[in-house]
Design a protein around this motif. Sequence first.
Motif, PDB file in Angstrom:
ATOM      1  N   ALA A   9     101.514  15.421  -4.438  1.00 38.28           N
ATOM      2  CA  ALA A   9     101.858  14.209  -5.187  1.00 38.28           C
ATOM      3  C   ALA A   9     102.482  13.156  -4.270  1.00 38.28           C
ATOM      4  N   ILE A  10     103.367  13.574  -3.385  1.00 38.15           N
ATOM      5  CA  ILE A  10     103.988  12.641  -2.448  1.00 38.15           C
ATOM      6  C   ILE A  10     102.935  12.041  -1.526  1.00 38.15           C
ATOM      7  N   GLU A  11     102.021  12.863  -1.033  1.00 37.79           N
ATOM      8  CA  GLU A  11     100.945  12.366  -0.167  1.00 37.79           C
ATOM      9  C   GLU A  11     100.093  11.326  -0.887  1.00 37.79           C
ATOM     10  N   ILE A  12      99.732  11.615  -2.137  1.00 36.44           N
ATOM     11  CA  ILE A  12      98.912  10.681  -2.919  1.00 36.44           C
ATOM     12  C   ILE A  12      99.675   9.385  -3.157  1.00 36.44           C
ATOM     13  N   CYS A  13     100.948   9.485  -3.525  1.00 38.51           N
ATOM     14  CA  CYS A  13     101.751   8.279  -3.747  1.00 38.51           C
ATOM     15  C   CYS A  13     101.848   7.457  -2.466  1.00 38.51           C
ATOM     16  N   ASP A  14     102.099   8.126  -1.342  1.00 38.76           N
ATOM     17  CA  ASP A  14     102.173   7.406  -0.062  1.00 38.76           C
ATOM     18  C   ASP A  14     100.860   6.686   0.242  1.00 38.76           C
ATOM     19  N   LYS A  15      99.761   7.373   0.017  1.00 38.47           N
ATOM     20  CA  LYS A  15      98.439   6.784   0.281  1.00 38.47           C
ATOM     21  C   LYS A  15      98.193   5.562  -0.604  1.00 38.47           C
ATOM     22  N   LYS A  16      98.486   5.696  -1.897  1.00 41.10           N
ATOM     23  CA  LYS A  16      98.277   4.581  -2.826  1.00 41.10           C
ATOM     24  C   LYS A  16      99.168   3.395  -2.469  1.00 41.10           C
ATOM     25  N   ILE A  17     100.432   3.668  -2.125  1.00 47.98           N
ATOM     26  CA  ILE A  17     101.368   2.603  -1.759  1.00 47.98           C
ATOM     27  C   ILE A  17     100.887   1.897  -0.499  1.00 47.98           C
ATOM     28  N   ALA A  18     100.429   2.656   0.480  1.00 52.68           N
ATOM     29  CA  ALA A  18      99.934   2.065   1.731  1.00 52.68           C
ATOM     30  C   ALA A  18      98.714   1.190   1.484  1.00 52.68           C
ATOM     31  N   GLY A  25     100.253   1.572  -9.554  1.00 53.64           N
ATOM     32  CA  GLY A  25     100.534   2.599 -10.535  1.00 53.64           C
ATOM     33  C   GLY A  25      99.695   3.843 -10.308  1.00 53.64           C
ATOM     34  N   VAL A  26     100.206   4.980 -10.759  1.00 52.62           N
ATOM     35  CA  VAL A  26      99.464   6.240 -10.674  1.00 52.62           C
ATOM     36  C   VAL A  26      99.628   6.996 -11.984  1.00 52.62           C
ATOM     37  N   SER A  27      98.707   7.894 -12.200  1.00 53.85           N
ATOM     38  CA  SER A  27      98.762   8.852 -13.281  1.00 53.85           C
ATOM     39  C   SER A  27      98.801  10.224 -12.639  1.00 53.85           C
ATOM     40  N   PHE A  28      99.253  11.236 -13.361  1.00 54.93           N
ATOM     41  CA  PHE A  28      99.269  12.573 -12.765  1.00 54.93           C
ATOM     42  C   PHE A  28      97.866  13.063 -12.452  1.00 54.93           C
ATOM     43  N   TYR A  29      96.864  12.481 -13.082  1.00 56.74           N
ATOM     44  CA  TYR A  29      95.478  12.837 -12.764  1.00 56.74           C
ATOM     45  C   TYR A  29      95.112  12.474 -11.323  1.00 56.74           C
ATOM     46  N   ALA A  30      95.822  11.520 -10.729  1.00 57.78           N
ATOM     47  CA  ALA A  30      95.541  11.110  -9.355  1.00 57.78           C
ATOM     48  C   ALA A  30      95.798  12.238  -8.357  1.00 57.78           C
ATOM     49  N   PHE A  31      96.545  13.238  -8.761  1.00 64.29           N
ATOM     50  CA  PHE A  31      96.898  14.337  -7.865  1.00 64.29           C
ATOM     51  C   PHE A  31      95.815  15.418  -7.811  1.00 64.29           C
ATOM     52  N   PHE A  32      94.728  15.207  -8.554  1.00 63.51           N
ATOM     53  CA  PHE A  32      93.677  16.217  -8.672  1.00 63.51           C
ATOM     54  C   PHE A  32      92.302  15.605  -8.435  1.00 63.51           C
ATOM     55  N   LYS A  33      91.362  16.469  -8.088  1.00 65.12           N
ATOM     56  CA  LYS A  33      89.975  16.037  -7.964  1.00 65.12           C
ATOM     57  C   LYS A  33      89.430  15.771  -9.364  1.00 65.12           C
ATOM     58  N   ASN A  34      88.264  15.195  -9.446  1.00 68.17           N
ATOM     59  CA  ASN A  34      87.673  14.863 -10.740  1.00 68.17           C
ATOM     60  C   ASN A  34      87.143  16.066 -11.506  1.00 68.17           C
ATOM     61  N   HIS A  57     101.551   6.789 -19.291  1.00 67.37           N
ATOM     62  CA  HIS A  57     100.340   7.281 -18.622  1.00 67.37           C
ATOM     63  C   HIS A  57     100.292   6.812 -17.171  1.00 67.37           C
ATOM     64  N   PHE A  58     100.571   5.540 -16.926  1.00 68.59           N
ATOM     65  CA  PHE A  58     100.629   5.010 -15.561  1.00 68.59           C
ATOM     66  C   PHE A  58     102.065   4.618 -15.265  1.00 68.59           C
ATOM     67  N   GLU A  59     102.538   5.041 -14.103  1.00 69.79           N
ATOM     68  CA  GLU A  59     103.865   4.679 -13.622  1.00 69.79           C
ATOM     69  C   GLU A  59     103.730   4.222 -12.180  1.00 69.79           C
ATOM     70  N   LYS A  60     104.706   3.498 -11.703  1.00 74.99           N
ATOM     71  CA  LYS A  60     104.683   3.048 -10.312  1.00 74.99           C
ATOM     72  C   LYS A  60     104.765   4.264  -9.392  1.00 74.99           C
ATOM     73  N   ALA A  61     103.928   4.264  -8.373  1.00 69.00           N
ATOM     74  CA  ALA A  61     103.907   5.369  -7.413  1.00 69.00           C
ATOM     75  C   ALA A  61     105.266   5.534  -6.734  1.00 69.00           C
ATOM     76  N   VAL A  62     105.950   4.431  -6.497  1.00 65.36           N
ATOM     77  CA  VAL A  62     107.275   4.477  -5.871  1.00 65.36           C
ATOM     78  C   VAL A  62     108.246   5.257  -6.756  1.00 65.36           C
ATOM     79  N   LYS A  63     108.184   5.045  -8.056  1.00 64.35           N
ATOM     80  CA  LYS A  63     109.059   5.741  -9.000  1.00 64.35           C
ATOM     81  C   LYS A  63     108.755   7.239  -9.000  1.00 64.35           C
ATOM     82  N   ILE A  64     107.482   7.593  -9.074  1.00 57.76           N
ATOM     83  CA  ILE A  64     107.090   8.997  -9.112  1.00 57.76           C
ATOM     84  C   ILE A  64     107.507   9.703  -7.834  1.00 57.76           C
TER      85      ILE A  64
END
Length: 72
Positions: A9-18, A25-34, A57-64
């Motif tokens: 989750a941290i890796e995904i948030c870092d990637k999205k923020i970058a 924003g991210v959803s917990f679904y972002a942490f998984f493949k489709n 459903h969507f929250e700021k990646a920084v918050k998560i």
Amino acid sequence: MRESLRQKAIEICDKKIAQKGDNVGVSFYAFFKNKNDAPDALMEAARWWIETHQLDHFEKAVKIKGLIEKGL
């Protein structure tokens, strides 16, 4: 939340923020493949997101990322 899921989750948030900045924003679904190849982890993330923290459903990646790093 298990450590491997926390790290993912941290890796995904870092990637999205970058890619898109601090307001992304991210959803917990972002942490998984489709595909649902890790149902236990998906449910664990869903419980953490919905039941434990009552997040939208969507929250700021920084918050998560902050919640996860604090161990909440």
